[in-house]
Design a protein around this motif. Structure first.
Motif, PDB file in Angstrom:
ATOM      1  N   SER A 106      -4.620   5.169  -3.078  1.00 13.71           N
ATOM      2  CA  SER A 106      -5.951   4.642  -2.776  1.00 13.71           C
ATOM      3  C   SER A 106      -6.233   3.547  -3.795  1.00 13.71           C
ATOM      4  N   ASP A 107      -7.164   2.673  -3.471  1.00 15.55           N
ATOM      5  CA  ASP A 107      -7.463   1.490  -4.297  1.00 15.55           C
ATOM      6  C   ASP A 107      -8.948   1.181  -4.097  1.00 15.55           C
ATOM      7  N   ILE A 108      -9.767   1.762  -4.968  1.00 19.54           N
ATOM      8  CA  ILE A 108     -11.226   1.719  -4.773  1.00 19.54           C
ATOM      9  C   ILE A 108     -11.877   1.031  -5.960  1.00 19.54           C
ATOM     10  N   VAL A 136     -10.943  -3.832   1.599  1.00 20.77           N
ATOM     11  CA  VAL A 136     -11.966  -4.873   1.765  1.00 20.77           C
ATOM     12  C   VAL A 136     -12.711  -4.920   0.439  1.00 20.77           C
ATOM     13  N   GLU A 137     -12.546  -6.024  -0.292  1.00 20.24           N
ATOM     14  CA  GLU A 137     -13.005  -6.045  -1.675  1.00 20.24           C
ATOM     15  C   GLU A 137     -13.622  -7.368  -2.092  1.00 20.24           C
ATOM     16  N   PRO A 138     -14.766  -7.718  -1.462  1.00 18.96           N
ATOM     17  CA  PRO A 138     -15.443  -8.937  -1.914  1.00 18.96           C
ATOM     18  C   PRO A 138     -15.976  -8.752  -3.334  1.00 18.96           C
ATOM     19  N   ILE A 185     -16.774  -4.585  -4.933  1.00 17.91           N
ATOM     20  CA  ILE A 185     -16.882  -3.332  -4.181  1.00 17.91           C
ATOM     21  C   ILE A 185     -15.667  -3.292  -3.262  1.00 17.91           C
ATOM     22  N   GLU A 186     -14.892  -2.230  -3.344  1.00 15.52           N
ATOM     23  CA  GLU A 186     -13.624  -2.163  -2.604  1.00 15.52           C
ATOM     24  C   GLU A 186     -13.460  -0.807  -1.929  1.00 15.52           C
ATOM     25  N   ASP A 187     -13.242  -0.862  -0.618  1.00 17.93           N
ATOM     26  CA  ASP A 187     -12.960   0.353   0.169  1.00 17.93           C
ATOM     27  C   ASP A 187     -11.619   0.212   0.867  1.00 17.93           C
ATOM     28  N   LEU A 197     -15.218  -0.361 -12.121  1.00 13.79           N
ATOM     29  CA  LEU A 197     -14.027   0.497 -12.130  1.00 13.79           C
ATOM     30  C   LEU A 197     -13.227   0.228 -10.868  1.00 13.79           C
ATOM     31  N   ASP A 198     -11.981  -0.197 -11.056  1.00 17.45           N
ATOM     32  CA  ASP A 198     -11.037  -0.379  -9.940  1.00 17.45           C
ATOM     33  C   ASP A 198      -9.910   0.602 -10.205  1.00 17.45           C
ATOM     34  N   ALA A 199      -9.930   1.720  -9.495  1.00 14.09           N
ATOM     35  CA  ALA A 199      -8.961   2.780  -9.787  1.00 14.09           C
ATOM     36  C   ALA A 199      -8.689   3.590  -8.527  1.00 14.09           C
ATOM     37  N   GLY A 217      -8.689  -8.919   0.505  1.00 15.49           N
ATOM     38  CA  GLY A 217      -8.048  -7.602   0.540  1.00 15.49           C
ATOM     39  C   GLY A 217      -6.587  -7.713   0.889  1.00 15.49           C
ATOM     40  N   HIS A 218      -5.992  -6.572   1.177  1.00 18.56           N
ATOM     41  CA  HIS A 218      -4.541  -6.491   1.376  1.00 18.56           C
ATOM     42  C   HIS A 218      -4.220  -5.219   2.131  1.00 18.56           C
ATOM     43  N   PHE A 219      -2.986  -5.128   2.629  1.00 21.26           N
ATOM     44  CA  PHE A 219      -2.512  -3.872   3.196  1.00 21.26           C
ATOM     45  C   PHE A 219      -2.388  -2.844   2.081  1.00 21.26           C
ATOM     46  N   LEU A 279      -4.980 -15.023  -1.287  1.00 20.87           N
ATOM     47  CA  LEU A 279      -5.227 -14.111  -0.170  1.00 20.87           C
ATOM     48  C   LEU A 279      -3.905 -13.455   0.235  1.00 20.87           C
ATOM     49  N   ARG A 280      -3.837 -12.133   0.101  1.00 16.58           N
ATOM     50  CA  ARG A 280      -2.568 -11.423   0.309  1.00 16.58           C
ATOM     51  C   ARG A 280      -2.347 -10.994   1.755  1.00 16.58           C
ATOM     52  N   LEU A 281      -3.390 -11.089   2.563  1.00 19.94           N
ATOM     53  CA  LEU A 281      -3.272 -10.642   3.958  1.00 19.94           C
ATOM     54  C   LEU A 281      -3.766 -11.766   4.850  1.00 19.94           C
ATOM     55  N   PRO A 341      -1.346   5.043  -8.788  1.00 15.80           N
ATOM     56  CA  PRO A 341      -0.635   3.996  -8.053  1.00 15.80           C
ATOM     57  C   PRO A 341      -0.650   2.640  -8.758  1.00 15.80           C
ATOM     58  N   TYR A 342      -1.577   2.430  -9.649  1.00  9.95           N
ATOM     59  CA  TYR A 342      -1.619   1.194 -10.436  1.00  9.95           C
ATOM     60  C   TYR A 342      -2.464   1.473 -11.664  1.00  9.95           C
ATOM     61  N   ARG A 343      -2.393   0.566 -12.623  1.00 11.76           N
ATOM     62  CA  ARG A 343      -3.168   0.737 -13.846  1.00 11.76           C
ATOM     63  C   ARG A 343      -4.628   0.445 -13.548  1.00 11.76           C
ATOM     64  N   LEU A 388     -10.439 -10.345 -13.949  1.00 17.98           N
ATOM     65  CA  LEU A 388     -10.122  -9.689 -12.666  1.00 17.98           C
ATOM     66  C   LEU A 388      -9.169  -8.514 -12.828  1.00 17.98           C
ATOM     67  N   HIS A 389      -8.133  -8.674 -13.641  1.00 17.55           N
ATOM     68  CA  HIS A 389      -7.207  -7.569 -13.903  1.00 17.55           C
ATOM     69  C   HIS A 389      -7.299  -7.172 -15.378  1.00 17.55           C
ATOM     70  N   TYR A 390      -8.501  -6.905 -15.847  1.00 20.75           N
ATOM     71  CA  TYR A 390      -8.716  -6.528 -17.257  1.00 20.75           C
ATOM     72  C   TYR A 390      -7.816  -5.331 -17.605  1.00 20.75           C
ATOM     73  N   VAL A 405       0.438  -0.399  -3.525  1.00 26.18           N
ATOM     74  CA  VAL A 405      -0.991  -0.705  -3.494  1.00 26.18           C
ATOM     75  C   VAL A 405      -1.212  -2.054  -2.812  1.00 26.18           C
ATOM     76  N   HIS A 406      -0.332  -3.002  -3.040  1.00 30.08           N
ATOM     77  CA  HIS A 406      -0.346  -4.239  -2.237  1.00 30.08           C
ATOM     78  C   HIS A 406       0.819  -4.082  -1.277  1.00 30.08           C
ATOM     79  N   ASP A 407       0.547  -3.501  -0.127  1.00 31.82           N
ATOM     80  CA  ASP A 407       1.640  -3.100   0.751  1.00 31.82           C
ATOM     81  C   ASP A 407       2.239  -4.317   1.464  1.00 31.82           C
TER      82      ASP A 407
HETATM   83  N1  GLY Z   1      -6.415  -2.835  -7.794  1.00 29.31           N
HETATM   84  C1  GLY Z   1      -5.815  -4.052  -7.435  1.00 29.31           C
HETATM   85  C2  GLY Z   1      -6.469  -4.617  -6.264  1.00 29.31           C
HETATM   86  O1  GLY Z   1      -7.592  -4.303  -5.976  1.00 29.31           O
HETATM   87  O2  GLY Z   1      -5.871  -5.349  -5.515  1.00 29.31           O
END
Ligand code: GLY
Ligand code: MN
Ligand code: MN
Length: 441
Positions: free
Chosen positions: A254-256, A379-381, A418-420, A243-245, A335-337, A365-367, A211-213, A225-227, A342-344
């Motif tokens: 998914s975006d973890i 949720v990704e602090p 950490i992102e869930d 790892l953000d994948a 975080g975001h939708f 802040l996207r949301l 869904p994203y690089r 942040l976006h290495y 991935v950024h809905d």
């Molecule tokens: N992977 C991009 C983001 O966490 O928003």
């Protein structure tokens, strides 16, 4: 005998069809066309970037790679799908439509977009979604990407159907397997590229399907942040790994993110654990009616508390947040939708389409909405040691409140995120990512 997938998808498309009927009636359109898209070559080249169908299409048909397909909705009618199967010996033509989704449409097989592009010219009150150059054949009277219709479709997507929740849960399970394989590769001293290959193997998806690089960052790279690179050779010493994948399931993302270190780096490991604990507290706070802007501030207070307790910053958390000091360590949004994008969509408008811009202090802040049942959010602090921002902090009036010797010692670890992915429900939030990791063990 219908399977769960058949049933869930059938209900999904029926529900969305009713929503679309209501929108068309409200806005006075007879029909809506949604194009899947068409690849575009790079300038002066015959190659194009990996193709992915337009999100409004994928949100309705599980064909994230369909080219030149066209969805047609008319009030009170079964939707029709113009399904493009070109005669092509250069590429493998699209597969036969699978019954589990195709049975919900009248399928018109065509061998090129010409077959549908100009046949609706004489009709009035049409709306279409897609790119101008792809839909020119529909004629000049068609309303292309009308704002209120786009808003209505996007608003529907903020509340996930049971089908979408299932896809998101599966996308999380795929990605969780990849994250565990990647962590093993990190512990074995692999390079970023080797880790990426281990991830893709475990997820069993090619990069073009992702869904994203993915961000595969060793050591200092975790502070970017976006290495975007993947070093082919391992560093002399691997200290930390971010790892953000994600992964894809029928077009849903998914975006973890996970951050790892090694036992010998106890101070950094303690910080990772603190951010992880904060992240889980924030996930628990996702309830209907809660403002995501307030949660974002809670995240800053939490990071500020970690900075104070660890002795890195000598300020009270509220002062750190109000003065903007915490933002040097956490410069992105909480975080975001999440959905087919991935950024809905519709994270910064209310249900009526009124803009909800982020606070001036937190432009990324996207949301910014109050949460509602059915939302799926990330949720990704994070807590980072970003040289450029630290230099600004050093120059600021708060520079003398920082333990620079210890900050310097932490810079080679880069940073922590950490992102869930979490479903907001009427009751307890459902953490799709933690469930996925738990199912592996
Ligand atoms: N992977 C991009 C983001 O966490 O928003
Ligand atoms: Mn991410
Ligand atoms: Mn994210």
């Amino acid at each position: 005998m219908p399977t769960t997938v058949d049933l869930l998808y059938g209900r999904h498309i029926e529900h969305r069809r009713e929503e679309i009927d209501a929108l068309l009636n409200e806005l006075g359109f007879d029909a809506l066309f949604i194009h899947s898209g068409r690849p575009r070559n790079r300038l002066f080249d015959d190659q194009h970037p990996p193709f992915r169908a337009h999100a409004p299409f994928v949100a309705l048909v599980p064909l994230p790679f369909a080219i030149d397909a066209l969805l047609e909705f008319r009030v009170g009618r079964r939707p029709r799908l113009w399904y493009c199967q070109p005669e092509d010996f250069w590429h493998l033509p699209p597969a036969e439509p699978a019954a589990w989704w195709a049975d919900h449409f009248d399928i018109e097989r065509v061998d090129s977009a010409q077959a549908w592009s100009s046949r609706f010219r004489s009709e009035g009150a049409l709306a279409a979604i897609g790119q101008t150059q792809d839909l020119a054949g529909l004629g000049e009277r068609v309303a292309l990407n009308p704002e209120r219709l786009l808003h209505g479709l996007a608003e529907a997507r903020t509340c996930k159907t049971a089908w979408e929740r299932e896809c998101l849960a599966r996308a999380n399970r795929r990605a969780a397997a990849g994250h565990m394989a990647a962590a093993d590769a990190f512990r074995e001293g692999a390079s970023e590229l080797q880790i990426q290959l281990a991830y893709l193997r475990a997820v069993a998806q090619d990069q073009d399907e992702q869904p994203y690089r993915g961000i595969v960052a060793l050591n200092e790279h975790a502070a970017v942040l976006h290495y975007q690179h993947r070093e082919a050779s391992p560093p002399p010493q691997s200290r930390s790994f971010l790892l953000d994948a994600g992964a894809d399931e029928h077009g849903y993302a998914s975006d973890i993110t996970r951050t790892w270190t090694l036992p010998e780096y106890a101070e950094y490991a303690a910080l990772v654990n603190e951010v992880d604990a904060l992240q889980q507290r924030l996930c628990q706070a996702l309830r209907p009616g809660v403002s995501f802007v307030d949660l974002h501030r809670q995240a800053h207070l939490g990071v500020a508390e970690i900075l104070r307790q660890s002795g890195l910053v000598s300020m009270e958390p509220a002062e750190m947040v109000d003065s903007g000091v915490s933002a040097y360590f956490l410069p992105h949004g909480l975080g975001h939708f999440l959905g087919v994008q991935v950024h809905d969509v519709n994270g910064q408008v209310d249900a009526d389409g009124h803009a909800l811009p982020p606070p001036e202090r937190y432009p990324f802040l996207r949301l910014t909405r109050a949460l509602a049942p059915g939302n799926v959010v990330t949720v990704e602090p994070g807590l980072y040691f970003i040289p450029m921002l630290l230099e600004r902090l050093r120059q600021s009036e708060f520079g003398r409140r920082i333990d620079w010797a210890r900050i310097e010692a932490l810079k080679p670890f880069g940073g922590i995120r950490i992102e869930d992915n979490v479903l907001v429900s009427e009751g307890d939030p459902v953490n799709l990512s933690r469930q996925a990791f738990a199912a592996l063990s």
